[in-house]
Design a protein around this motif. Structure first.
Motif, short mmCIF file in Angstrom:
data_model
loop_
_atom_site.label_atom_id
_atom_site.label_comp_id
_atom_site.label_asym_id
_atom_site.label_seq_id
_atom_site.Cartn_x
_atom_site.Cartn_y
_atom_site.Cartn_z
N GLY A 160 0.79 -1.22 0.00
CA GLY A 160 0.00 0.00 0.00
C GLY A 160 0.82 1.27 0.00
N GLY A 161 0.09 2.40 0.10
CA GLY A 161 0.72 3.71 -0.01
C GLY A 161 1.66 4.02 1.13
N LEU A 162 1.41 3.46 2.32
CA LEU A 162 2.28 3.75 3.46
C LEU A 162 3.69 3.21 3.22
N ALA A 163 3.79 1.99 2.70
CA ALA A 163 5.10 1.40 2.43
C ALA A 163 5.84 2.18 1.36
N LEU A 164 5.12 2.57 0.29
CA LEU A 164 5.76 3.35 -0.78
C LEU A 164 6.18 4.73 -0.28
#
Length: 653
Positions: free
Chosen positions: A439-443
């Motif tokens: 998801g966006g948090l990891a990216l």
């Protein structure tokens, strides 16, 4: 009422929309990659002032620039002639050729355009640009590996190009950077060979089956002709794999740990199928050894000639023996096999590579890789062999290409993050998709960490040392002749001498007027004291001034003594001078920002000094709330490198 036409239209419209979105995503991915690739070149040409490790200068540019331009340099022990442990052949191929071209072009640039190319910036930028161009081989190898197994390469290229390992380490003249490029090209070659072998073997087995089923001689002859048209794959890229391996070992013998997995996967391609057996495995091994011999002999001869073990006359007369040959990788292994030698460079726990250096270099991607490694271990413990990557797959190649070297390098107690730079390609290939799935948090974590690490290691970490070298380059060019300059540094990395562009004082010269040999007087004297304490710094400065007064003052020659310290220690140093030696005066010549020295990090409470006019009853907390800008300004000022001039008070009168 018939709605079939509407359903058909809806399906076509949906497929068009999905196709347009995919096409748009591909375009965005390509644009992002080219922007990041351009940023890599821009960061190389700035150049970055950050100083990651002394080896980026002292095992590359310092040595080659001193030889090419005949400069005064600090030659490291790895390149001594009695026991050399570093190959000059590979280093000159990467750094020496560009600097030789710069030397050849500089007279014409000065004559035709009035450009002076023999400057510290030009030398450093040229060397780093060569390393930067070499780093693009990693991008090319990743692209070829993706094409070999049918993966979309766009997201992976963007992840690779946005990594600070590529943006910072990839543009520095480390031997690890060369190792990363060689390892990536080797993996790309092996992945391409594996994909071709799989296709050829599959078609070969199909044609063999058709040949057995053929009912007539004409059909069998036709199938046999088709089998003859199949490309040869068994020894494909043999010379390339052998050459890359030999060059990589001469660059850094640790390349053996990185090459073992790709070479093994190249050897065992198709093993176990009907058309490939153990005989093919042994033939490939023999061919690999024979293909690597010419490169091996060439590199040994070049190193032996460079270090003076061999002369052109001996080469032309073919007078070769073990006494006049030097094998630098063998010396490297002998040196590092001694635990006492490793202890001089620092000993680390053996888990440091896996648990600290991998997350430090690859942040979110490294954590995903560690999770995947734990799952592999769990499957092995549970004997779930079918869940492991296939030995004949590119995924298996990539998995082994990062786990095997990390495991092998962890056996040695000296572990630095840069040693793991060559595993960048397999990590990006394997785990970028998983990073996207998180998801966006990891990216966001991935991009934020890489931005911060690029800023820190690219510009702030020991960032004042290179501007300090450029400052002394200008000062040495402008000072009066026969003026000796002494510089004491502490809590900073060693100062490279090639930026000063001083003539080599070690080379003997000959005067036709007097018919005598002579050497140039040494003009710049550096003293690197490590982190031994400010008392030691002041003691060295005092002894230097005493010695210079006795040596230079009697001859009516001038001298200058400087001390370079992080700003976090400057105030303490000034107080120490005031308390212990009233015959010395000091003045801050210049402060170079930004500079972060992990050996002397600013302390926030000490940075929040109260105003001198405050009474003892006033607290720093009250000062913080009354003037927060000045409070933080005092703290920020400590992230600099101070150049301090030390003089005797009597010389000022």
């Amino acid at each position: 009422m018939n709605f079939e036409w509407f359903k058909t239209f809806a399906k076509r419209w949906k497929s068009i929309q999905i196709g347009s979105l995919i096409h748009e995503d591909k375009i965005v991915g390509l644009v992002s990659f080219w922007i990041l690739a351009s940023l890599r070149i821009i960061l190389t040409l700035l150049p970055q002032s950050g100083y990651i490790h002394p080896d980026e200068f002292f095992q590359s540019v310092e040595v080659v620039a001193g030889d090419v331009f005949d400069l005064e340099v600090s030659r490291p022990w790895e390149f001594n002639t009695t026991f050399p442990v570093r190959s000059a052949a590979v280093l000159y191929g990467v750094v020496g050729v560009p600097l030789a071209l710069l030397k050849a072009v500089s007279p014409f640039a000065a004559l035709w355009f009035g450009w002076e190319l023999r400057t510290p910036y030009a030398v450093l930028a040229t060397a780093r640009l060569a390393a930067c161009l070499l780093s693009f081989l990693v991008d090319l190898a990743l692209y070829r590996a993706c094409r070999a197994c049918g993966r979309d390469h766009r997201a992976l290229l963007v992840a690779l190009a946005s990594s600070f390992v590529v943006l910072v380490y990839g543009t520095r003249t480390f031997s690890n950077t060369i190792e990363m490029a060689l390892q990536s090209v080797l993996i790309g070659c092996v992945a391409d060979c594996m994909a071709l072998s799989e296709q050829v073997i599959e078609r070969r087995e199909y044609l063999d089956e058709q040949h057995r089923k053929a009912g007539s001689p004409a059909d069998r002859a036709r199938v046999h002709k088709l089998r003859l048209l199949l490309p040869r794959h068994s020894l494909r890229r043999c010379a390339a794999v052998a050459t890359l391996t030999v060059v990589g070992v001469f660059n850094r013998p640790t390349f053996l740990a990185f090459a073992v997995a790709p070479v093994f996967f190249w050897l065992q391609r198709g093993l176990g199928s009907a058309s490939v057996g153990l005989l093919d495995f042994h033939l490939r091994m023999l061919a690999l050894v024979l293909a690597g011999l010419p490169t091996l002999v060439l590199l040994i001869l070049v190193d032996s000639f460079y270090y003076g073990y061999l002369t052109l006359g001996e080469i032309s007369a073919v007078k070769l023996s073990l006494d006049n040959l030097v094998v630098t990788p063998l010396n490297f292994i002998k040196y590092n096999a001694n635990a006492d030698n490793l202890a001089r460079h620092g000993l680390h726990p053996r888990y440091l590579h896996l648990l600290v250096n991998v997350p430090l270099l690859y942040n979110a991607l490294g954590l995903v890789a560690l999770g995947a490694a734990l799952r592999l271990v769990y499957r092995c413990v549970c004997r779930r062999w079918r869940d492991l990557p296939r030995a004949q797959s590119v995924v298996g190649l990539m998995t082994a290409s990062w786990l095997v070297p990390v495991a092998l390098l962890s056996l040695f107690p000296h572990q630095e993050p840069r040693f793991l730079v060559p595993v960048t390609l397999p990590l990006v290939f394997l785990y970028t998709r998983r990073l996207h799935r998180h998801g966006g948090l990891a990216l966001s974590c991935w991009y934020a960490c890489n931005i911060l690490l690029t800023a820190f290691f690219g510009f702030a970490h020991q960032g004042g040392v290179w501007p300090l070298a450029e400052h002394f380059s200008r000062e040495m060019a402008a000072k009066p002749r026969l003026t000796a300059v002494h510089l004491v540094t502490s809590y900073v990395y060693p100062l490279p001498l090639f930026p000063l562009m001083l003539r080599n004082s070690r080379r003997p010269l000959f005067s036709r007027q007097t018919n005598q040999h002579y050497r140039l007087a040494r003009e710049f004297h550096p003293y690197e004291l490590g982190s031994g304490g400010l008392d030691r710094v002041l003691g060295r400065a005092e002894s230097l001034i005493t010695s210079c007064e006795r040596t230079y003052a009697e001859k009516k020659l001038d001298y200058r003594v400087y001390v370079a310290l992080p700003m976090s220690l400057a105030e303490r140093f000034y107080g120490l001078v005031d308390r212990t030696n009233s015959s010395l005066s000091y003045a801050t010549v210049k402060v170079f920002y930004p500079h972060v020295s992990t050996e002397a990090l600013p302390s926030f409470p000490l940075a929040a000094k109260c105003r001198p006019e405050q009474s003892e009853s006033d607290s720093c907390e009250e000062y913080f709330y009354s003037s927060p800008i000045k409070f933080f300004s005092r703290y920020a000022q400590q992230f600099g490198l101070a150049l301090i001039k030390i003089q005797k008070v009597s010389r000022l009168m």
